[in-house]
Design a protein around this motif. Structure first.
Motif, PDB file in Angstrom:
ATOM      1  N   ILE A  36       0.868  -1.190   0.000  1.00 40.65           N
ATOM      2  CA  ILE A  36       0.000   0.000   0.000  1.00 40.65           C
ATOM      3  C   ILE A  36       0.901   1.235   0.000  1.00 40.65           C
ATOM      4  O   ILE A  36       1.725   1.416   0.895  1.00 40.65           O
ATOM      5  CB  ILE A  36      -0.924   0.016   1.238  1.00 40.65           C
ATOM      6  CG1 ILE A  36      -1.918  -1.151   1.195  1.00 40.65           C
ATOM      7  CG2 ILE A  36      -1.670   1.348   1.336  1.00 40.65           C
ATOM      8  CD1 ILE A  36      -2.949  -1.078   0.079  1.00 40.65           C
ATOM      9  N   VAL A  37       0.771   2.066  -1.045  1.00 40.75           N
ATOM     10  CA  VAL A  37       1.644   3.228  -1.168  1.00 40.75           C
ATOM     11  C   VAL A  37       0.976   4.474  -0.571  1.00 40.75           C
ATOM     12  O   VAL A  37       1.512   5.127   0.311  1.00 40.75           O
ATOM     13  CB  VAL A  37       2.038   3.472  -2.639  1.00 40.75           C
ATOM     14  CG1 VAL A  37       2.968   4.676  -2.761  1.00 40.75           C
ATOM     15  CG2 VAL A  37       2.730   2.220  -3.204  1.00 40.75           C
ATOM     16  N   GLY A  38      -0.214   4.805  -1.051  1.00 40.11           N
ATOM     17  CA  GLY A  38      -0.930   5.967  -0.495  1.00 40.11           C
ATOM     18  C   GLY A  38      -0.246   7.277  -0.792  1.00 40.11           C
ATOM     19  O   GLY A  38      -0.064   8.110   0.083  1.00 40.11           O
ATOM     20  N   GLU A  39       0.119   7.481  -2.044  1.00 37.71           N
ATOM     21  CA  GLU A  39       0.874   8.682  -2.420  1.00 37.71           C
ATOM     22  C   GLU A  39       0.178   9.984  -2.053  1.00 37.71           C
ATOM     23  O   GLU A  39       0.823  10.950  -1.682  1.00 37.71           O
ATOM     24  CB  GLU A  39       1.144   8.692  -3.933  1.00 37.71           C
ATOM     25  CG  GLU A  39       2.362   7.902  -4.324  1.00 37.71           C
ATOM     26  CD  GLU A  39       2.585   7.898  -5.815  1.00 37.71           C
ATOM     27  OE1 GLU A  39       1.728   8.350  -6.584  1.00 37.71           O
ATOM     28  OE2 GLU A  39       3.668   7.416  -6.215  1.00 37.71           O
TER      29      GLU A  39
END
Lengths: 107, 412
Positions: A36-39
Motif C-alpha cells: 500500500i503506497v498511499g501517495e
C-alpha cells in the motif's frame, strides 16, 4: 479496535489492529504494509492504495463514490469487480475482521 | 538570524479566556530567510502550535499536526479570500481569482471534479510512454554532455519538453511560461520588492497566458482542450474554461521544475542515496517524492478564518490570515524520524509538499510521472552526480528552488 487482514500477493495473511476511525490505507501505511503506497495521503486523488475486497465482505462496504470509481479506472494492477481504494474504507466495528487482498503493484 | 519570541500578557478586557499567542519578529518573506529558512522553521515550530508574525500581522502554523488540520478544514480556513497575504475581502486581487485554488465548496467542488478527470490516473497511463521516451532522450543528451546546469538543462528543460505539448500549447511564446508562474507564486507574498517587481513586469506574460487559455489556441487531445470539452457536457461554462486552463499554466510547470531540481540537488548531496537508487531504480518514484518532502518546492500558503476558532487551545478571530509553513511541517520531528535526512526508502505518505485535503495539488500525478521517469532514465546511465560549481538560490515569495546547479555526471 477493529482488526483487518491484508493478504499479500504471495498468499501470506497479515492481520493488524486499526485505530479509531482510521482508514484501511492509513492502518496499512502505519504498520508498514509495503504493497500500500498511499501517495496522496488519503485524499482520494492517486489510486495507489488499491485493494481487492474479499468476496464475503464486498457487499458489506459502503457504496463507491463517483470520484473513487473514476480513480479505480486508473489503477496500475487490473481493476476487478471487488476493487476499492483502501483510503475510502473507514474502519468501523462492523468491519472487524475485514479481509483485503493486495495487488502486485500500485504504480 | 535568531528571531525573538515574545509572549504577550493576556489582555483583561475580553470575556473569553485568551491564551497569549507567542509573537515572532521574523519576516518569512525576506531574502535572509529564503537563504536558509530551516533554523527559523525550527523556532516557529518550537515557539508553539500557532504563532503571530508581527511584521505582516498574520498568524502562522509550522507543526505538522496543525498544518495538516488547517489544510483539512476548508470550512473554517477558507481559500476564497486568497491563499496569499492579500485578503480578497479587503483588496482587489492582481488578477481574476482562480476558480479552483481561490474557491471554497460548493463552488470548488464542481471545478475540482473537472480537473480531477482531466488529470486522472487513467489519463496519466495514456501519456506515460510519451513522457518516458522524452526522459530517456534527455538523459542520453545530458550524459553525452557530461557537465551542465542541472536547473536550466534538466529541471527546466525536461518539463518544458513534455508539459506544454501535453497541455496543447502552440510552439510560439512558451518562454513566457516560467516567468508567468514565477509571477503567480511571488504574488502570494506580501507587498515586498519581489512581488512589486514581478507584478510591474507582468503585462506580457499575462497577455500570453490569457490568449493561450482560449479554446481556439489549444491543440485537440491536450489537457486544455479536454477542459474546454467539458463546456459541451454542461459541467462548466464557456467563461469558466479559460480560467481553469490558466490554473494548469500557473501551477503545472515551475513547481515541477523546482521539484526535479530538488531531487537532483538531494541526490548529488547524498551520494549513498544515489547509490541505493541506482541499485534499485524502482525507488525512483519515492526518491522524487522524498525530495518534495525535504525541499518542499511550494513552501507556504495562506488561509483566512471564516469564524472564531481555536487552534490547539489558541483563539483566533474571524477574518485572520493564517500562514501554513508546509516546508516546516514536512520536517517536523513530531511527525518524521530524522526529518533533515534524505532517504529514498522513507515512507513519505502524508507529507504536505503537495498540500492535503480538497485543495491538494491536482497535477500531482503528472509531477510524479515526470519525476519518476526522469530519475529512472538517469539511474540507468549515470554512475555519479557531482556538484562542480557555485549553487545559486532562487528567490521567490512561495517557491523554493535553485537558479543554478552546475553538475558533472560520470557515465555508468
Amino acid at each position: 479496535m477493529p482488526s483487518l487482514t491484508f493478504v499479500h500477493p504471495d498468499g501470506r495473511p497479515e492481520t493488524l489492529e486499526t485505530g479509531n476511525g482510521e482508514s484501511a490505507m492509513m492502518a496499512a501505511t502505519r504498520h508498514g504494509v509495503d504493497e500500500i503506497v498511499g501517495e496522496c495521503g488519503g485524499n482520494a486523488m492517486c489510486a495507489t492504495c488499491h485493494v481487492y475486497v474479499d468476496d464475503t465482505w464486498i457487499d458489506r462496504l459502503p457504496a463507491i463514490s463517483d470520484d473513487e470509481d473514476a480513480l479505480l479506472d486508473g489503477t496500475a494492477a487490473e481493476r476487478q469487480s471487488t476493487s476499492r481504494l483502501s483510503c475510502q474504507i473507514k474502519m468501523t466495528p462492523e468491519l472487524d475482521g475485514l479481509v483485503l487482498r493486495l495487488p502486485d503493484r500500485q504504480v | 538570524m535568531v528571531p525573538t519570541v515574545s509572549i504577550p500578557t493576556p489582555s483583561g478586557d475580553s470575556t473569553a479566556a485568551q491564551v497569549p499567542i507567542p509573537s515572532l519578529d521574523v519576516d518569512p518573506f525576506s531574502m535572509e530567510f529564503f537563504a536558509n529558512p530551516h533554523p527559523v522553521h525550527e523556532v516557529l515550530r518550537e515557539a508553539g502550535p500557532v504563532v503571530r508574525l508581527d511584521k505582516w500581522n498574520v498568524f502562522a502554523v509550522a507543526r505538522y499536526a496543525e498544518v495538516h488540520a488547517v489544510l483539512n478544514d476548508p470550512q473554517t480556513f477558507c481559500s476564497r479570500r486568497g491563499v496569499g497575504l492579500s485578503d480578497f475581502a479587503k483588496e482587489t486581487p492582481w488578477r481574476p481569482p482562480s476558480l479552483i485554488l481561490e474557491a471554497d465548496p460548493p463552488a470548488h467542488t464542481r471545478t475540482r471534479a473537472v480537473l480531477n478527470r482531466v488529470l486522472s490516473p487513467a489519463v496519466i497511463k495514456q501519456i506515460r510512454d510519451r513522457f518516458t521516451a522524452a526522459a530517456e532522450a534527455k538523459a542520453d543528451e545530458l550524459v553525452a554532455k557530461g557537465s551542465f546546469d542541472a536547473i536550466t538543462d534538466l529541471a527546466e528543460a525536461y518539463p518544458l519538453s513534455v508539459f506544454p505539448d501535453a497541455l496543447g500549447l502552440k510552439p510560439e511564446g512558451r518562454e513566457h511560461l516560467i516567468p508567468y508562474a514565477s509571477l503567480v507564486f511571488n504574488a502570494f507574498g506580501p507587498p515586498n520588492e519581489l512581488r512589486r517587481n514581478a507584478i510591474e513586469r507582468s503585462a506580457p506574460h499575462k497577455a500570453y497566458v490569457e490568449a493561450q487559455c482560449q479554446r481556439e489556441n489549444l491543440a485537440p487531445g491536450g489537457f486544455g482542450a479536454c477542459i474546454h470539452a467539458r463546456v459541451d457536457e454542461g459541467d462548466i461554462t464557456a467563461a469558466e474554461a479559460p480560467l481553469l486552463v490558466r490554473s494548469l499554466l500557473s501551477a503545472g510547470l515551475d513547481t515541477t521544475v523546482n521539484g526535479l531540481g530538488a531531487a537532483i540537488y538531494c541526490l548529488a548531496r547524498f551520494p549513498e542515496q544515489w547509490e541505493r537508487l541506482r541499485n534499485d531504480p524502482s525507488l525512483a518514484r519515492n526518491a522524487f517524492e522524498e525530495a518534495v518532502r525535504l525541499e518542499s518546492p511550494v513552501q507556504t500558503f495562506f488561509r483566512t478564518t471564516t469564524r472564531e476558532v481555536d487552534i490547539s487551545g489558541f483563539r483566533l478571530d474571524e477574518g485572520e490570515k493564517v500562514l501554513m509553513f508546509l516546508a516546516a511541517a514536512n520536517r517536523d520531528p513530531r511527525r518524521w524520524d530524522n526529518p533533515d535526512n534524505y532517504d529514498v526508502t522513507r515512507r513519505t505518505s502524508g507529507h504536505v509538499g503537495f498540500g492535503s485535503g480538497i485543495h491538494m495539488c491536482v497535477g500531482q500525478l503528472v509531477a510524479r510521472l515526470e519525476g519518476e521517469v526522469m530519475l529512472t532514465a538517469l539511474t540507468r546511465r549515470v554512475r555519479t552526480i557531482a556538484i562542480t560549481g557555485p549553487v545559486k538560490r532562487l528567490f521567490n515569495n512561495t517557491l523554493r528552488g535553485l537558479e543554478s546547479l552546475p553538475v558533472t555526471l560520470t557515465p555508468a
